[in-house]
Design a protein around this motif. Structure first.
Motif, PDB file in Angstrom:
ATOM      1  N   ALA A  62       0.827  -1.206   0.000  1.00  0.00           N
ATOM      2  CA  ALA A  62       0.000   0.000   0.000  1.00  0.00           C
ATOM      3  C   ALA A  62       0.861   1.257   0.000  1.00  0.00           C
ATOM      4  O   ALA A  62       0.629   2.199  -0.791  1.00  0.00           O
ATOM      5  CB  ALA A  62      -0.928  -0.010   1.216  1.00  0.00           C
ATOM      6  N   VAL A  63       1.874   1.306   0.859  1.00  0.00           N
ATOM      7  CA  VAL A  63       2.711   2.504   0.946  1.00  0.00           C
ATOM      8  C   VAL A  63       3.584   2.640  -0.299  1.00  0.00           C
ATOM      9  O   VAL A  63       3.833   3.756  -0.769  1.00  0.00           O
ATOM     10  CB  VAL A  63       3.571   2.478   2.227  1.00  0.00           C
ATOM     11  N   ALA A 102       2.720   1.836  -3.317  1.00  0.00           N
ATOM     12  CA  ALA A 102       1.849   2.423  -4.338  1.00  0.00           C
ATOM     13  C   ALA A 102       1.657   3.917  -4.102  1.00  0.00           C
ATOM     14  O   ALA A 102       1.722   4.732  -5.043  1.00  0.00           O
ATOM     15  CB  ALA A 102       0.499   1.700  -4.336  1.00  0.00           C
ATOM     16  N   VAL A 103       1.427   4.297  -2.845  1.00  0.00           N
ATOM     17  CA  VAL A 103       1.254   5.722  -2.523  1.00  0.00           C
ATOM     18  C   VAL A 103       2.532   6.501  -2.818  1.00  0.00           C
ATOM     19  O   VAL A 103       2.490   7.604  -3.396  1.00  0.00           O
ATOM     20  CB  VAL A 103       0.856   5.877  -1.042  1.00  0.00           C
ATOM     21  N   ALA A 104       3.691   5.949  -2.465  1.00  0.00           N
ATOM     22  CA  ALA A 104       4.956   6.638  -2.683  1.00  0.00           C
ATOM     23  C   ALA A 104       5.211   6.868  -4.166  1.00  0.00           C
ATOM     24  O   ALA A 104       5.692   7.943  -4.578  1.00  0.00           O
ATOM     25  CB  ALA A 104       6.099   5.822  -2.073  1.00  0.00           C
ATOM     26  N   CYS A 145       2.922   7.151  -6.458  1.00  0.00           N
ATOM     27  CA  CYS A 145       1.987   8.203  -6.883  1.00  0.00           C
ATOM     28  C   CYS A 145       2.499   9.583  -6.477  1.00  0.00           C
ATOM     29  O   CYS A 145       2.336  10.565  -7.222  1.00  0.00           O
ATOM     30  CB  CYS A 145       0.607   7.953  -6.282  1.00  0.00           C
ATOM     31  N   VAL A 146       3.128   9.676  -5.304  1.00  0.00           N
ATOM     32  CA  VAL A 146       3.730  10.947  -4.882  1.00  0.00           C
ATOM     33  C   VAL A 146       4.798  11.384  -5.873  1.00  0.00           C
ATOM     34  O   VAL A 146       4.867  12.559  -6.272  1.00  0.00           O
ATOM     35  CB  VAL A 146       4.332  10.805  -3.460  1.00  0.00           C
ATOM     36  N   GLY A 185       9.019  10.493  -1.457  1.00  0.00           N
ATOM     37  CA  GLY A 185       8.521   9.390  -2.275  1.00  0.00           C
ATOM     38  C   GLY A 185       9.503   8.229  -2.339  1.00  0.00           C
ATOM     39  O   GLY A 185       9.144   7.075  -2.083  1.00  0.00           O
ATOM     40  N   TYR A 213       2.826   5.661 -12.343  1.00  0.00           N
ATOM     41  CA  TYR A 213       1.447   5.255 -12.040  1.00  0.00           C
ATOM     42  C   TYR A 213       1.243   3.771 -12.375  1.00  0.00           C
ATOM     43  O   TYR A 213       0.534   3.054 -11.655  1.00  0.00           O
ATOM     44  CB  TYR A 213       0.449   6.099 -12.830  1.00  0.00           C
ATOM     45  N   ALA A 227       2.799   1.744  -9.698  1.00  0.00           N
ATOM     46  CA  ALA A 227       1.939   1.846  -8.514  1.00  0.00           C
ATOM     47  C   ALA A 227       0.745   0.897  -8.633  1.00  0.00           C
ATOM     48  O   ALA A 227       0.326   0.275  -7.644  1.00  0.00           O
ATOM     49  CB  ALA A 227       1.461   3.282  -8.329  1.00  0.00           C
ATOM     50  N   CYS A 284       1.779  -2.544  -7.699  1.00  0.00           N
ATOM     51  CA  CYS A 284       1.838  -2.684  -6.242  1.00  0.00           C
ATOM     52  C   CYS A 284       0.438  -2.843  -5.652  1.00  0.00           C
ATOM     53  O   CYS A 284       0.231  -3.639  -4.717  1.00  0.00           O
ATOM     54  CB  CYS A 284       2.530  -1.474  -5.619  1.00  0.00           C
ATOM     55  N   ALA A 285      -0.529  -2.104  -6.185  1.00  0.00           N
ATOM     56  CA  ALA A 285      -1.913  -2.224  -5.708  1.00  0.00           C
ATOM     57  C   ALA A 285      -2.464  -3.622  -5.994  1.00  0.00           C
ATOM     58  O   ALA A 285      -3.191  -4.194  -5.169  1.00  0.00           O
ATOM     59  CB  ALA A 285      -2.791  -1.160  -6.367  1.00  0.00           C
TER      60      ALA A 285
END
Length: 372
Positions: free
Chosen positions: A235-236, A238-240, A242-243, A264, A329, A332, A335-336
């Motif tokens: 989860a993190v 994927a967020v990183a 995206c950052v 990120g 993206y 990411a 990863c999701a």
């Protein structure tokens, strides 16, 4: 104490390339106590972070000392030194007591078993049983039982997240210097070598987060479990990513938003090693029964290396073809997907013996009761 190396696979299996992951993981999983199994599996695997950090530091030193385009040859040759040390150390690893017992070398099995557990052991009749010989050739890799109704859930659970994680790990990790240079290093007066040195220093700094991630994984894996760490890690990550993608799309580009870039990359590196980079190595060694443990781990690792190859070779092509933001993206999203597969197919080994996890009473070297 359970079987150390599943059915006939020797520790000294160097004649077959690519066996180091499953042999090392199976060996460790089957000699370690349940309460500390995850911690020691991750600790062994975490040495790669020390190697990555050492490699980045060596790259900085070599580039500063020999600032010309052939310095990569020196950096490549530097990797020979730890390999030679490991070859020497591996010669000191004892053979599997289970394998020795099954091949008529009972006294050696007793001696090594006693050295491992610290108490006298006996070779039981079950230990002497010879099971069907392991498959040869392609059959040794594509173990049919891995795809049977009983085990295919665990095969998907261990192989698919490792595949997806390695796409991100090798794609982003290997090309971190390239991304850093393209995201943050610009200017008419910069040179190729100057950009290379700056991005390599940035990579060495960010690699510290790899070590931090592994240290946290060692501390937490037997406390909170493998599956929670893998879920949080994906989860993190994927967020990183995206950052980083958002930072590259902001006015002025990522170079004008350096804190976002550092956050990120730092989050990605730390939670990758806190989560799936540690857990995908440990899980296949724990969730399969002894007779297919190394096959299951080998298949999962092979899927991981397929993802690594795709990440390594496609990343620079896609970086040029679709651009930084779209590529980040896409990774990411991988990863999701790893998060989703982990959630759906999860099997949690924390606190369970290998017998409990497999549902099969494994044969073992049993402690011998001696008179006082």
């Amino acid at each position: 104490m359970g079987c150390l190396v599943p059915h006939g696979l020797q520790v000294r299996a160097g004649r077959r390339g690519g066996l180091d992951y499953p042999i090392a993981a199976s060996y460790l999983a089957e000699i370690l106590p349940s309460r500390a199994r995850g911690r020691w599996l991750v600790a062994a695997f975490s040495l790669q972070a020390a190697g990555i950090l050492l490699g980045a530091a060596a790259g900085v030193v070599i580039l500063e000392a020999y600032p010309h385009v052939t310095s990569w040859r020196i950096m490549l040759g530097f990797g020979l030194l730890p390999a030679l040390i490991i070859i020497w150390l591996r010669r000191r690893v004892p053979e599997s007591p289970r394998w020795l017992a099954q091949n008529g070398r009972e006294q050696e099995a007793r001696d090594i078993g006693r050295a491992l557990v610290g108490v006298p052991v006996q070779v039981t009749d079950a230990d002497k049983e010879r099971h069907e010989p392991p498959a040869e050739g392609v059959g040794a890799f594509l173990q049919p039982r891995l795809f049977s109704r009983q085990w295919r859930r665990r095969t998907v659970f261990t192989a698919a997240p490792w595949f997806l994680m390695d796409i991100a790990t090798y794609g982003v990790g290997i090309f971190t210097p390239t991304l850093l240079a393209s995201l943050t290093v610009h200017g008419a007066n910069t040179t190729f070598i100057a950009d290379d040195i700056v991005s390599t220093k940035g990579t060495a700094l960010l690699d510290v987060f790899l070590v931090v991630g592994f240290l946290l994984a060692i501390f937490l894996i037997d406390r909170v479990g493998r599956v929670p760490l893998q879920l949080v890690g994906f989860a993190v990550m994927a967020v990183a990513l995206c950052v980083l993608a958002i930072g590259s799309q902001l006015p002025g580009g990522a170079g004008a938003h350096l804190p976002m870039v550092l956050i990120g990359f730092g989050l990605f590196n730390m939670f990758m090693n806190l989560g799936p980079n540690a857990t995908t190595f440990a899980l296949p060694a724990e969730v399969f029964p002894s007779e297919i443990r190394s096959a299951g781990h080998g298949f999962a690792a092979g899927c991981g290396k397929l993802g690594a190859a795709l990440g390594t070779f496609l990343f620079p092509v896609l970086l040029t073809g679709i651009g930084q933001a779209a590529l980040l993206y896409a990774v990411a999203a991988a990863c999701a997907l790893g998060f989703l597969i982990t959630l759906v197919f999860r099997v949690e080994p924390r606190g369970c013996s290998l017998d409990e996890l497999s549902g099969v009473q494994a044969t073992r070297l049993a402690p011998r009761v001696t008179p006082p």
